[in-house]
Every structure is written in C-alpha cells, then in structure tokens.
Write an enzyme that holds these catalytic residues in place. Structure first.
Site, PDB file in Angstrom:
ATOM      1  CD  GLU A 252      -2.544  -1.624   2.056  1.00 26.91           C
ATOM      2  OE1 GLU A 252      -2.444  -1.707   3.517  1.00 26.91           O
ATOM      3  OE2 GLU A 252      -4.173  -1.268   2.399  1.00 26.91           O
TER       4      GLU A 252
ATOM      5  CD  GLU B  78      -3.558  -7.106   4.178  1.00 29.07           C
ATOM      6  OE1 GLU B  78      -3.044  -7.605   2.684  1.00 29.07           O
ATOM      7  OE2 GLU B  78      -2.723  -5.239   3.883  1.00 29.07           O
TER       8      GLU B  78
HETATM    9  C1  3H9 Z   1      -1.184  -4.982   7.132  1.00 28.47           C
HETATM   10  O1  3H9 Z   1       0.265  -4.566   6.552  1.00 28.47           O
HETATM   11  C2  3H9 Z   1      -2.818  -4.051   7.227  1.00 28.47           C
HETATM   12  C3  3H9 Z   1      -2.684  -2.793   6.069  1.00 28.47           C
HETATM   13  O2  3H9 Z   1      -3.178  -3.546   5.102  1.00 28.47           O
HETATM   14  C4  3H9 Z   1      -3.571  -1.748   6.450  1.00 28.47           C
HETATM   15  C5  3H9 Z   1      -2.341  -1.083   7.766  1.00 28.47           C
HETATM   16  C6  3H9 Z   1      -3.950   0.011   8.098  1.00 28.47           C
HETATM   17  N1  3H9 Z   1       4.263  -7.502  11.591  1.00 28.47           N
HETATM   18  O3  3H9 Z   1       8.216 -14.534   8.867  1.00 28.47           O
HETATM   19  P1  3H9 Z   1       8.745 -14.084   8.331  1.00 28.47           P
HETATM   20  C7  3H9 Z   1       7.821 -10.899  12.342  1.00 28.47           C
HETATM   21  S1  3H9 Z   1      -1.418  -6.795   7.947  1.00 28.47           S
HETATM   22  C8  3H9 Z   1       5.248  -7.907  12.337  1.00 28.47           C
HETATM   23  O4  3H9 Z   1      10.012 -15.925  10.536  1.00 28.47           O
HETATM   24  P2  3H9 Z   1      10.245 -15.595   6.664  1.00 28.47           P
HETATM   25  C9  3H9 Z   1       7.180 -11.946  12.656  1.00 28.47           C
HETATM   26  O5  3H9 Z   1       6.945 -12.934  13.622  1.00 28.47           O
HETATM   27  C10 3H9 Z   1       0.118  -7.460   7.605  1.00 28.47           C
HETATM   28  N2  3H9 Z   1       5.986  -9.067  12.592  1.00 28.47           N
HETATM   29  O6  3H9 Z   1      10.179 -14.485   8.044  1.00 28.47           O
HETATM   30  C11 3H9 Z   1       9.799 -12.674  12.690  1.00 28.47           C
HETATM   31  O7  3H9 Z   1       9.844 -12.774  14.093  1.00 28.47           O
HETATM   32  P3  3H9 Z   1      10.671 -12.972  14.509  1.00 28.47           P
HETATM   33  C12 3H9 Z   1       0.519  -7.720   6.035  1.00 28.47           C
HETATM   34  C13 3H9 Z   1       6.175  -9.963  11.621  1.00 28.47           C
HETATM   35  O8  3H9 Z   1      11.294 -14.445   5.709  1.00 28.47           O
HETATM   36  C14 3H9 Z   1       9.994 -12.462  12.337  1.00 28.47           C
HETATM   37  O9  3H9 Z   1       9.563 -11.439  11.692  1.00 28.47           O
HETATM   38  N3  3H9 Z   1       1.658  -8.738   5.939  1.00 28.47           N
HETATM   39  C15 3H9 Z   1       5.296  -8.938  10.771  1.00 28.47           C
HETATM   40  O10 3H9 Z   1      10.336 -16.191   6.638  1.00 28.47           O
HETATM   41  C16 3H9 Z   1      10.104 -12.638  10.538  1.00 28.47           C
HETATM   42  O11 3H9 Z   1       9.260 -12.982   9.954  1.00 28.47           O
HETATM   43  C17 3H9 Z   1       1.695 -10.018   6.317  1.00 28.47           C
HETATM   44  O12 3H9 Z   1       0.525 -10.086   6.451  1.00 28.47           O
HETATM   45  C18 3H9 Z   1       4.195  -8.036  10.536  1.00 28.47           C
HETATM   46  N4  3H9 Z   1       3.635  -8.038   9.270  1.00 28.47           N
HETATM   47  O13 3H9 Z   1       9.197 -14.449   6.103  1.00 28.47           O
HETATM   48  C19 3H9 Z   1       3.167 -10.421   5.944  1.00 28.47           C
HETATM   49  N5  3H9 Z   1       6.022  -9.921   9.227  1.00 28.47           N
HETATM   50  O14 3H9 Z   1      11.464 -13.695  14.397  1.00 28.47           O
HETATM   51  C20 3H9 Z   1       3.919 -11.002   7.155  1.00 28.47           C
HETATM   52  C21 3H9 Z   1       7.070 -11.194   9.786  1.00 28.47           C
HETATM   53  O15 3H9 Z   1      10.298 -12.502  16.447  1.00 28.47           O
HETATM   54  N6  3H9 Z   1       4.733 -11.667   7.077  1.00 28.47           N
HETATM   55  N7  3H9 Z   1       7.599 -10.326  11.110  1.00 28.47           N
HETATM   56  O16 3H9 Z   1       9.754 -14.889  15.565  1.00 28.47           O
HETATM   57  C22 3H9 Z   1       5.328 -12.595   6.143  1.00 28.47           C
HETATM   58  O17 3H9 Z   1       4.682 -13.321   5.515  1.00 28.47           O
HETATM   59  C23 3H9 Z   1       6.658 -13.134   6.621  1.00 28.47           C
HETATM   60  O18 3H9 Z   1       7.188 -13.140   7.438  1.00 28.47           O
HETATM   61  C24 3H9 Z   1       7.444 -12.511   5.186  1.00 28.47           C
HETATM   62  C25 3H9 Z   1       9.106 -12.968   6.154  1.00 28.47           C
HETATM   63  C26 3H9 Z   1       7.736 -13.333   4.059  1.00 28.47           C
HETATM   64  C27 3H9 Z   1       7.676 -11.313   5.320  1.00 28.47           C
END
Ligand code: 3H9
Length: 708
Positions: free
Chosen positions: A106, A126
C-alpha cells in the site's frame, strides 16, 4: 526523527530510509518517523524527488501485526500519511526488494513510481489474518489493474512475482543490483525526463469488462465458500465501493469494514496463529546451535507414508533414497512418487524439466546398505513396537557416524526406539501426518538423549521442506495423538449412548459450533478403522488403557466385522462411492455393545453436549501436556491442531479457544459431565493446571512452562 526512519540527501533526491528489522514492519514508531521525514521533504524545496527505500532483506512486509491488538487501534494516521505522500507535487518513488506485502504494498501504491529489484514478490496476505488491506489497497489496486485482478489477488492472499507485477502495472520496471543504487538511478532518470507525478487516487476504475451482476455473483460465491471469514465479504464490499464511488468515499468504506474485521474473533485467532507458528520454531536454550549438514535423506519403508515423506524431500530438491524389503512394495512406492510428480506436470504446477529434475534425485533399493551414506534416515515402517525396535537397531548399525536417525512413529515410545538404535543422541522422532507431502505439520519428538544439534537440524530442515514443526517431549501419542485419544474416547462413548456418527460429525463440523474440517467418524473412516483399532490394541499391550470396559470398543468391533472405513466401503458409515450414508448396521452394533457394557442409551444428545464432550477433555489434556513440559507453550498445541488435525484456524486452536470460552466455564462443564455421567475413571477431573488457572481467572495462553 527516530532512528527507524531517516531522511538522507543524495543530491536532488531525498531518500526516506526505513530500518526496522527483520521485515521493516510498519509499527507506530515507523509511521511516526515516516510522517516526520515526509514533512522535512515537503519543507525542503531543494529536493526534486523522494525515494522510499528499506534497509535489510526486504521492503516493508506489512503493518506490524501486533498493533491490531490495541483496542483503540485506528488506521487513520497511516492513511493520512499515504494520502499526503501521494499528494506531493514532486515525484515519489519506491524501490522494492524482497517482499512488498500488505501495508508495504500500500505504501508502494501511494508512490508515483515503483521500481522492483529482481526477485521481488508482492501480495496482499491480509486475508490470511482475517483482514483486508486497510490503507487503500482495495481502492488503489483496482484503479491500476482492474476489479477482477484485484479481487483475485486480495482474496487469494498469494504473492505474485516481479514479472507478473510488471505485467499488471504494479511495478514500472525491474532492475538488478543494490536497491538504493538502483532506486537512485531510476529516480535520477525520471528527473532527467521531467516525469510527471502520477496519482492512482485520481484514476477511474475501469469497469467496462465487468458483467452487470459481477458483484452479486461474487457476494454469493463468498457466502457459499467461507461464511466464517467475514473479511472475505468485506473485501468484495470494499472493491464494489472502489468500482462505484469516488476515491475518498471508497476509502472511508474500506476504513470502516477494515476496523470491523480487526476486531472479529476470527482475525484475532488467525493473528495468534501467525505468531504461534513462528514461536514454535524457537526452542528454549537452542538459539545458536550448530547444525549437521543434510544433503541426502533415506526413507525406510515405501508405503503411503514413506513415499509421501520421500516426495516432501524431493520437492525441496533434496536427494532421497527409498528402501523397502519387498520388491513389490518398493515398486508401488516408486510408482506413487512418479505418479505424484507427473500429475503435478499435468496440472501445470511443474514443468516437465522440473519433474525430471526431482525424479533424478530419487534412488531406490532393497538393501539397507543404500542408506549408509545418508545424512538423515527416517524409518516409516508399520506401527508396531517390536518391528520398529528391530528396524531402529538395523539403522543404528548401517547409518554412518553423525547421521541422524528418525522414527515416524505416531504414538510409540521414542526413547525405547532410540535405545534400540544404540545411538540415542543421533535419534529423534519425525511424526509426519498423512498424506505426508500435503499436511503442513511435522511433530518433532525430542527424546531424553536427543543431541541439541540434531533437534536444531531437524527443525531447520522442516522449514526447508515447507513444514511447520512443533517440538513434543516423549509420552504416549506425543501432543496431538494424546489429545486426540480423549476426543475419540468421547466420540465412541456418545455413539454407545445413542448419538449417530452423522450427528457427531455434523455438530463439530458446523461453523457456528466449531468448524472442524472433518468430524471424527468421517476422519476415522478415511484413515482406516482398522488402523485406529490397532492403535487401541497397542495401548492395551502397553498397559495404558483405563480399566473402563466401554473404553474405545467401537473401532475394534467395527474392524472385527470388516467395516474398515472408506477402503472397504463401510465403516462408521456405509459408502456409495464417496457418499457417506447412515448405517443401520452401525446403530445396531452400538446398541448391542451398549447393552453388553452397561451403557444407558438416551435420545436427548444435543449439539452443545457433543461439542463440549469432545472438546473440553481434549483441552484439559492439553493443560496436562503443558504442565508436564511435553509442549513448551500453549501456542504449540494450537499449531499442532490447526496444521495437523483440521482444527479450524479461525478459532485459533484448542488452547486459544479455551481462553475465549473461559477456563472457568470449561472447568464447570467438565464437572457437570462428571456429575451427570459418573467419573469412575477420572475423565471429567479437570487437569490441575486448568483448575488452577480457572481459579485465578488467568489465561492458558499466558502460562509459561519451565524449560525442559
Ligand atoms: C497489513 O499490512 C494491514 C494493512 O493492509 C493495513 C494497515 C492499516 N508484523 O516469517 P518470518 C516477524 S497486515 C509483525 O519468520 P520469513 C515474524 O513474527 C500485515 N511482525 O520470516 C518474525 O519474528 P520473530 C500484512 C512480523 O523470512 C520475523 O518477523 N503482511 C510481520 O520466513 C521474521 O518473520 C503480512 O501478513 C508483521 N507484518 O518471511 C506479512 N511479518 O523473528 C507477514 C513478519 O520474532 N509476514 N514478522 O519470530 C510474512 O509473510 C513473512 O514474515 C515474510 C518473511 C514473507 C515477510
């Protein structure tokens, strides 16, 4: 300005740099930093353009998911920031690398230009959190790519690669190299050609190609698909607003349905699972463990399970050798593997070259010696303690020094098998779920003597083959099957008391009541009633059964009369093809057993009783498992049940659900059933931890076990 966000001068270009490792999630502090940086840029007219750039391995991976737990959460400041950014009269450019997801995408869409570094993936995940994009993703994306593309991308929650993003216009170019240097070069070129600002909010959504009843049909499709996910409907509402209303009004509608979604129990549950899955990989005391190299894997046993395990490794590009004692069985197993990959080609999931590459990694043999150069060998032979002991002893002798030896047992004593191997430090349990190449869960069983680096290696390997791994200590059935035993005990008891298989399945499958992917009777029919009966027999042999004459006698009786489940077209149900029909024979059998075992039949068993009696003893057992230190944390149990047993993710797993229901209520209901049904075998006695937490008014999710 916080250190999370800085504004740096690079000649005429201001670089808004975000550095919030590991994934540059948009926390409140990052948003505040961005706002301050944008204000500095706006004030300084010597800058001709703004470049948004992230440090580290990825562009912004989304909003910080933890912020949504704040009851006062509002997306308004984020949206205001993006609107201001887009309103700028000088070009705003995003350079995207790694992943640009959710709120990150976004941010990018609010910029006037987007340049991708090769390897970029973008998406709106999301929906997997029970949400929809909440910073105008539902409004800007369709203005760029059309409603149908946006619907598919937002509803699917899947990432697309840079090439597809370029074709859809989501990025303007793909370049190689360092993101900052590439972004500066791209922005410099824009300035050279005096490229104008471009604002998606000023475009109309092209609805020319949409069928007149497109939204009506889409609402109907959503209602039919996942009624329990309110975000699915909200996505359609927001896209309809994009198609029919001016940008500001569409944005207001998105804001309203987004906020509703944030506060739904479904979204809270899915957010809990997001973090629980990541937490499950963290083993207390194992943070910086060296790993053993695993380049070659052996699988002993070429049945359905062994072949499925082999497919999992081949899919990940790991050389695999499949060994079996019987030539016919080996041929069947290898045939199954070939068929799997060939079907993937036919379905367009693999190219013929990829299929050939994977199959080239497979070797097969009738000789244990073929396992001698493997770094990891998993035995997947028949679930029989004596046989598995023999097999583990053979593996202990044949595997090279330093190789990891694993058992795929689903219930048996891993320490006994480790001892049989003669190499208990090299030994670990790897409990795959059937079909092994499909089910996401891997229960990793840590034996008394499992070496820390063996555990760490297997946990890392699980990620490499796309599994979510959870560690269990050694006990009968580990975490999942130990809890399942209570669930199945009550299933069978309810059948003896007069409930039908369909009544039980329908109650737990219904979305309002629970929403299990499959009720217990249907599940047993699929897995094999004989398999379930054998598990009970093994428990009996191990002296683990309660002295209850009615304990789990139904599966044995069904198996004895040849009702083995779907494979024999009769089990808890009769089958006409795949259609399950109520079986008068099963009713008669249950009546007869009830008479023999002195169980009173009754006709007043309702849905609430079924769900409570199946679920609450299971939760109570989960508390015992926690207190004994078999599971490290309650979230691990939730991951096991949602990833391996079809427990609905929108409930967050049984322990998360227990906190939602209230532990006090669960204790009260257990005591109620104990009083009504009798409690001679202690089935209804709440686990001490459950009783204690209920007394304190505490939550099981907050309870911390001492590390083992
Ligand atoms: C959103 O964006 C809403 C908006 O539209 C509107 C707002 C108004 N937040 O997965 P990993 C942490 S909703 C907080 O192991 P990878 C994760 O917990 C969001 N923490 O790495 C972990 O922590 P720890 C939409 C997050 O390389 C560390 O980062 N976005 C977030 O296997 C590493 O993560 C998503 O849903 C987060 N958003 O994969 C994306 N993301 O080391 C969610 C990650 O303490 N994220 N963490 O355990 C992912 O899909 C994967 O993390 C990503 C990397 C592909 C990015």
């Amino acid at each position: 300005m916080t250190k999370l966000v800085t504004l740096e001068r690079h000649g005429r270009v201001a670089v808004l740099r975000i550095a919030n490792p590991p994934v540059n999630a948009l926390s409140d502090a990052v948003l505040a930093g961005m706002r301050e940086a944008l204000a500095c840029f706006e004030q300084d007219r010597s800058f001709h353009a703004l470049l948004v750039h992230c440090d580290g391995r990825t562009f912004i991976a989304g909003a910080d998911i933890t912020v949504f737990d704040d009851p006062a959460y509002s997306a308004a400041p984020f949206n205001a920031l993006l609107n201001d950014m887009e309103a700028s009269d000088r070009p705003v450019v995003a350079v995207l690398h790694g992943t640009a997801l959710g709120g990150g995408l976004e941010v990018a869409l609010a910029c006037h230009y987007r340049v991708a570094i090769a390897g970029l993936r973008v998406g709106f995940p999301e929906v997997t959190l029970g949400l929809l994009p909440g910073a105008c993703g539902t409004q800007r994306l369709p203005r760029l790519c059309g409603i149908e593309f946006a619907l598919d991308m937002i509803q699917g929650g899947r990432m697309i690669d840079g090439g597809k993003a370029l074709a859809a216009g989501i990025v303007d170019d793909i370049v190689e190299g360092d993101p900052l240097a590439a972004g500066l070069a791209y922005t410099g070129a824009l300035l050279e050609r005096a490229a104008p600002v471009r604002r998606l909010c000023e475009l109309e959504v092209d609805t020319g190609q949409l069928a007149p009843d497109f939204f009506k049909q889409t609402y109907a499709a959503v209602a039919a698909r996942k009624p329990a996910y309110p975000a699915q409907r909200a996505i359609v509402q927001a896209l309809e607003a994009a198609a029919t209303l001016p940008f500001a009004e569409g944005a207001a509608l998105e804001a309203s349905v987004f906020l509703q979604a944030v506060h739904t129990p479904q979204s809270r549950a899915l957010r809990h699972l997001f973090f629980a899955e990541r937490q499950a990989g963290k083993i207390p005391g194992l943070a910086r463990q060296s790993l053993r190299p695993v380049a070659r894997v052996g699988v002993l046993g070429a049945g359905t399970m062994g072949s499925g395990i082999a497919i999992s490794f081949l899919q990940a590009g790991i050389a695999t050798v499949l060994v079996e004692a019987s030539g016919a069985a080996l041929e069947r197993g290898v045939g199954m593997i070939h068929k799997h990959f060939e079907t993937s080609v036919a379905r367009g999931k693999l190219t013929p070259q990829q299929c050939a590459q994977r199959l080239a990694l497979l070797t097969s043999s009738l000789d244990d010696q073929a396992l001698a150069d493997c770094d990891l060998v998993i035995e997947a032979v028949f679930e029989d303690l004596a046989l598995k002991r023999q097999v583990c002893a053979r593996l202990g002798a044949v595997c090279k020094p330093g190789a990891i030896i694993a058992t795929n047992t689903s219930t048996l004593d891993v320490d006994a098998l480790a001892a049989a191997s003669g190499r208990p430090a090299d030994f670990v349990g790897m409990h795959f779920f059937s079909p092994a190449n499909v089910m996401r869960l891997l229960e990793v069983v840590r034996g008394k003597h499992t070496a820390p680096e063996v555990l760490a290696t297997v946990m890392r390997l699980a990620g490499a083959i796309g599994k979510v791994a959870v560690v269990s200590g050694v006990c009968y059935g580990f975490i999942g099957n130990r809890m399942l035993a209570d669930y199945l005990r009550e299933t069978e008891m309810l059948l003896l008391e007069g409930a039908t298989p369909r009544q039980i399945d329908t109650a737990v499958e219904s979305w309002e009541m629970l929403g299990m992917a499959m009720g217990p009777c249907r599940m047993l029919d699929m897995a094999g009633v004989d398999v379930a009966a054998r598990v009970v027999d093994e428990q009996r042999l191990a002296g683990l059964l309660p002295p209850d004459p009615a304990y789990r006698v139904v599966v044995g009786a069904l198996a004895a009369c040849g009702r083995l489940g779907q494979k024999s077209a009769a089990g808890f149900y009769d089958y006409d093809g795949r259609t399950a029909l109520d079986s008068p024979a099963v009713t008669a059998l249950c009546e007869e057993i009830a008479r023999e075992r002195g169980v009173a039949r009754r006709g007043d068993i309702g849905r609430d009783e079924i769900v409570e009696r199946l679920l609450y003893p299971l939760i109570s057992e989960g508390c015992r498992i926690l207190q004994e230190g078999i599971a490290y944390r309650s979230g691990d149990i939730d991951v096991i049940w949602t990833a391996g047993y079809g427990f609905p993710d929108h409930r967050g797993g049984p322990m998360f659900m227990a906190d939602q229901v209230g532990l006090e209520r669960i204790v009260a209901r257990l005591e109620h059933y104990g009083a009504r049904r009798g409690n001679a075998f202690g089935y209804w006695t709440p686990a001490p931890l459950l009783a204690e937490l209920a007394r304190q008014g505490a939550r099981v999710s907050d309870w911390q076990a001492d590390t083992r």
